[in-house]
Design a protein around this motif. Structure first.
Motif, short mmCIF file in Angstrom:
data_model
loop_
_atom_site.label_atom_id
_atom_site.label_comp_id
_atom_site.label_asym_id
_atom_site.label_seq_id
_atom_site.Cartn_x
_atom_site.Cartn_y
_atom_site.Cartn_z
N LEU A 70 0.83 -1.21 0.00
CA LEU A 70 0.00 0.00 0.00
C LEU A 70 0.87 1.26 0.00
CD1 LEU A 70 -2.96 1.13 0.27
CD2 LEU A 70 -2.50 1.21 2.73
N VAL A 71 1.85 1.31 0.89
CA VAL A 71 2.72 2.48 0.99
C VAL A 71 3.56 2.63 -0.28
CG1 VAL A 71 4.68 3.47 2.24
CG2 VAL A 71 2.76 2.50 3.50
N LEU A 72 4.10 1.54 -0.79
CA LEU A 72 4.91 1.62 -2.01
C LEU A 72 4.08 2.07 -3.22
CD1 LEU A 72 7.23 -1.51 -1.67
CD2 LEU A 72 7.85 0.90 -1.36
N ALA A 73 2.86 1.56 -3.32
CA ALA A 73 2.01 1.98 -4.43
C ALA A 73 1.68 3.46 -4.33
CB ALA A 73 0.73 1.14 -4.44
N ARG A 74 1.38 3.94 -3.13
CA ARG A 74 1.10 5.37 -2.96
C ARG A 74 2.35 6.20 -3.21
NH1 ARG A 74 -2.66 8.02 -3.80
NH2 ARG A 74 -2.21 9.52 -2.18
N LEU A 75 3.50 5.68 -2.82
CA LEU A 75 4.75 6.39 -3.04
C LEU A 75 5.01 6.62 -4.53
CD1 LEU A 75 7.28 7.53 -1.59
CD2 LEU A 75 8.30 5.28 -1.84
N PHE A 76 4.59 5.64 -5.32
CA PHE A 76 4.76 5.78 -6.76
C PHE A 76 3.48 6.26 -7.44
CE2 PHE A 76 8.42 3.29 -5.66
CZ PHE A 76 9.40 3.90 -6.43
N GLU A 77 2.69 7.01 -6.67
CA GLU A 77 1.57 7.82 -7.16
C GLU A 77 0.39 7.01 -7.70
OE1 GLU A 77 3.42 10.61 -9.78
OE2 GLU A 77 4.71 11.37 -8.19
N ALA A 78 0.15 5.84 -7.16
CA ALA A 78 -1.07 5.11 -7.50
C ALA A 78 -2.23 5.76 -6.74
CB ALA A 78 -0.95 3.64 -7.10
N THR A 79 -3.43 5.67 -7.29
CA THR A 79 -4.59 6.18 -6.57
C THR A 79 -4.84 5.28 -5.36
OG1 THR A 79 -6.14 4.82 -7.82
CG2 THR A 79 -5.61 7.01 -8.72
N TRP A 80 -5.63 5.78 -4.41
CA TRP A 80 -5.92 4.98 -3.22
C TRP A 80 -6.60 3.67 -3.58
CZ3 TRP A 80 -3.91 5.01 1.36
CH2 TRP A 80 -3.34 6.18 1.86
N LEU A 81 -7.52 3.71 -4.53
CA LEU A 81 -8.23 2.50 -4.92
C LEU A 81 -7.28 1.48 -5.54
CD1 LEU A 81 -10.95 1.06 -5.12
CD2 LEU A 81 -11.26 2.13 -7.35
N LYS A 82 -6.42 1.93 -6.44
CA LYS A 82 -5.46 1.03 -7.06
C LYS A 82 -4.44 0.51 -6.05
CE LYS A 82 -5.76 2.87 -11.73
NZ LYS A 82 -5.05 3.58 -12.81
#
Length: 149
Positions: free
Chosen positions: A103-115
Motif C-alpha cells: 500500500l505504501v509503495l504503491a502510494r509512493l509511486f503515485e497510484a490512486t488509493w483505490l489502485k
C-alpha cells in the motif's frame, strides 16, 4: 565520468552479493534438506546479483548520470519502507506487513488509493497463497493475534 553512477552501483551490489553469500555459506542447518537446503537459495541469488552487477560495471547504460534529488528521496523512502517491513515481519505477520508495505509503495509511486488498496490486497493474499499452498512454506502470523491453538 559519464558512467560513474552505474559502475559505482555495480560495485556496491557486488559487495552486497559477497556479503550475502558469505553469510549464507556460514548458515548452519540442524537437519538435512533434500535436494536443496536453505543455504542454496541465498547463494544462488548472490551469484545472480553479482553476475548482473558485473554488467553494470563493464557495460553501463547510455545515461549513467545520478538521479535527481526527488528520485533519490523516493528511493530512500523505498529503502526505509522495506527496512520497516523486515523489522515488523514476524511481529505483525506476513499478511499485515505485506499489505501495508505494498500500500505504501504503491502510494509512493503515485497510484490512486483505490489502485493501491487493490494491489495491496491482491499481493498480500496472492503471495500468501503462493507460499503456503503452492510452495508449502509456513509464514508468520504475527504476535499481535492471540494464539488460540
Amino acid at each position: 565520468m559519464k558512467f560513474a553512477a552505474d559502475r559505482i552501483l555495480g560495485l556496491a551490489l557486488i559487495g552486497l552479493a559477497a556479503f550475502a553469500a558469505i553469510h549464507a555459506w556460514q548458515l548452519q542447518v540442524p537437519f538435512s534438506y533434500e535436494p536443496v537446503g536453505p543455504k542454496a537459495f541465498p547463494i544462488i541469488l548472490s551469484v545472480v546479483l553479482a553476475a548482473l552487477s558485473l554488467v553494470l560495471v563493464f557495460r553501463p547504460g547510455e545515461n549513467g548520470h545520478w538521479p535527481n534529488k526527488a528520485l533519490c528521496l523516493k528511493l530512500l523512502a523505498v529503502l526505509g519502507v522495506l527496512l520497516v517491513y523486515a523489522l515488523l515481519f514476524t511481529r505483525l505477520g506476513f499478511l499485515v506487513t505485506t499489505f501495508f508495505t505494498v500500500l505504501v509503495l504503491a502510494r509512493l509511486f503515485e497510484a490512486t488509493w483505490l489502485k493501491a488498496l487493490a494491489a495491496a490486497v491482491l499481493m498480500a493474499l496472492g503471495s500468501y497463497l503462493l507460499f503456503t499452498q503452492g510452495l508449502g512454506i509456513s509464514l508468520p502470523g504475527g504476535y499481535w493475534l492471540p494464539d488460540y491453538a
